[in-house]
Design a protein around this motif. Structure first.
Motif, PDB file in Angstrom:
ATOM      1  N   PHE A 238       0.825  -1.208   0.000  1.00  0.00           N
ATOM      2  CA  PHE A 238       0.000   0.000   0.000  1.00  0.00           C
ATOM      3  C   PHE A 238       0.859   1.259   0.000  1.00  0.00           C
ATOM      4  O   PHE A 238       0.535   2.260  -0.643  1.00  0.00           O
ATOM      5  N   VAL A 254      -5.249  -2.051  -3.430  1.00  0.00           N
ATOM      6  CA  VAL A 254      -6.033  -1.177  -2.559  1.00  0.00           C
ATOM      7  C   VAL A 254      -5.527   0.259  -2.661  1.00  0.00           C
ATOM      8  O   VAL A 254      -6.320   1.215  -2.729  1.00  0.00           O
ATOM      9  N   ARG A 258      -7.810   3.590  -3.968  1.00  0.00           N
ATOM     10  CA  ARG A 258      -8.345   4.399  -2.873  1.00  0.00           C
ATOM     11  C   ARG A 258      -8.941   5.720  -3.351  1.00  0.00           C
ATOM     12  O   ARG A 258      -9.852   6.254  -2.716  1.00  0.00           O
ATOM     13  N   GLN A 259      -8.456   6.259  -4.483  1.00  0.00           N
ATOM     14  CA  GLN A 259      -9.001   7.526  -4.973  1.00  0.00           C
ATOM     15  C   GLN A 259     -10.357   7.355  -5.638  1.00  0.00           C
ATOM     16  O   GLN A 259     -11.037   8.350  -5.927  1.00  0.00           O
ATOM     17  N   VAL A 261     -12.696   5.170  -4.253  1.00  0.00           N
ATOM     18  CA  VAL A 261     -13.438   4.351  -3.298  1.00  0.00           C
ATOM     19  C   VAL A 261     -14.877   4.830  -3.121  1.00  0.00           C
ATOM     20  O   VAL A 261     -15.767   4.028  -2.803  1.00  0.00           O
ATOM     21  N   ALA A 268     -11.043  -0.801  -4.843  1.00  0.00           N
ATOM     22  CA  ALA A 268     -10.270  -0.982  -3.611  1.00  0.00           C
ATOM     23  C   ALA A 268     -10.906  -1.996  -2.672  1.00  0.00           C
ATOM     24  O   ALA A 268     -10.198  -2.662  -1.906  1.00  0.00           O
TER      25      ALA A 268
END
Length: 298
Positions: A238, A254, A258-259, A261, A268
């Motif tokens: 990560f 992940v 994350r951007q 999500v 993610a």
């Protein structure tokens, strides 16, 4: 033939050492299967290993990019959806299981023997040997595993192999402590004294008489810690310090998703669920193994 085999595995009077070992293994397996949560954990772990071994033969390439298919939701064509580069997430999760199993296996093969050896040597010899080895162990135990792993990866460089080394270097102290405690409880036993009186070498006593009795506890602790190994490996991925793009490592996936999500949750969430299920499986299995091997719990 099956009845004969069943009788051979359940006899209370084994005719040989080999048969005694199989009888004991059969009893342990039956006790493990009787624990429902442990059975669930075993099935999860077996499914993870099977996915890592044969899954990639059926899943597509984890690096094929089809930009026209960017961020597609789960559907019949892409069961887990696609990521920001149009890559199939199911294929990447399946291929990522290989990386996860590889990291868990390699770390276990390193920290188990190292921790066991240090622990039984410290417990058997005592004195300054015990003091020196345990002070080194205390230094490693005083530092958080993830922080120490980050320091080693920063020194060694990024990559899966360096991540394995970093995790292994930071994971052996609990096994040394456990093996030392087990050794202290049995080093003055009659069978150890008898072996010494018969002229058995120190190595023979350590690895033929003491180590086998510590092995079960180390295996149980290893199984429990495999979930922590998965989480640390995912954490390094990560942060960009473990596996590197375009490798389909779950922590790296992940981080990449994350951007998205909030709008494209599957990018993610799916690899995060894979991390959770794999960690849960090892925890449940470890709990069952503890009940099987720990005589004090029965």
């Amino acid at each position: 033939m099956s009845t004969t085999l069943a009788q051979w595995l359940t006899t209370d009077r084994p005719a040989s050492r080999l048969q005694a070992r199989f009888v004991r293994l059969n009893l342990s397996f039956r006790a493990l299967v009787a624990n429902r949560l442990a059975l669930v954990g075993l099935l999860i772990v077996l499914a993870l290993v099977a996915m890592a071994l044969i899954g990639p033969f059926f899943a597509g390439s984890p690096t094929d990019q089809v930009l026209a298919n960017r961020l597609l939701p789960p559907s019949a064509d892409h069961w887990f959806g696609t990521d920001e580069l149009g890559r199939d997430i199911l294929s990447r999760v399946v291929h990522g299981s290989q990386i996860t199993v590889r990291i868990v296996l390699m770390v276990s093969l390193i920290v188990g023997p190292v921790g066991l050896t240090i622990g039984i040597v410290a417990g058997y010899f005592g004195g300054w040997v015990d003091a020196a080895l345990m002070r080194i162990t205390d230094i490693f135990l005083s530092l958080p595993r993830l922080v120490l792993a980050l320091a080693f990866v920063a020194a060694l460089g990024t990559g899966i192999n360096n991540a394995i080394i970093a995790i292994a270097v930071t994971s052996w102290p609990p096994y040394a402590r456990l093996a030392r405690a087990e050794t202290l409880s049995i080093r003055n036993s009659d069978f150890v004294r008898m072996a010494e009186l018969q002229g058995a070498s120190t190595l023979r006593i350590l690895f033929n008489h003491i180590a086998p009795l510590c092995f079960a506890s180390v295996v149980v602790r290893l199984t429990f810690d495999m979930s922590g190994t998965i989480l640390i490996a995912a954490g390094l991925g990560f942060l960009g310090l473990g596996a590197q793009p375009p490798q389909p490592e779950w922590g790296l996936m992940v981080a990449a998703g994350r951007q998205y999500v909030l709008d494209q949750w599957w990018v993610a969430t799916i690899p995060g669920i894979a991390i959770f299920i794999a960690s849960l499986g090892f925890n449940l299995l470890g709990d069952g193994l503890r009940d099987v091997f720990d005589a004090r719990s029965s």
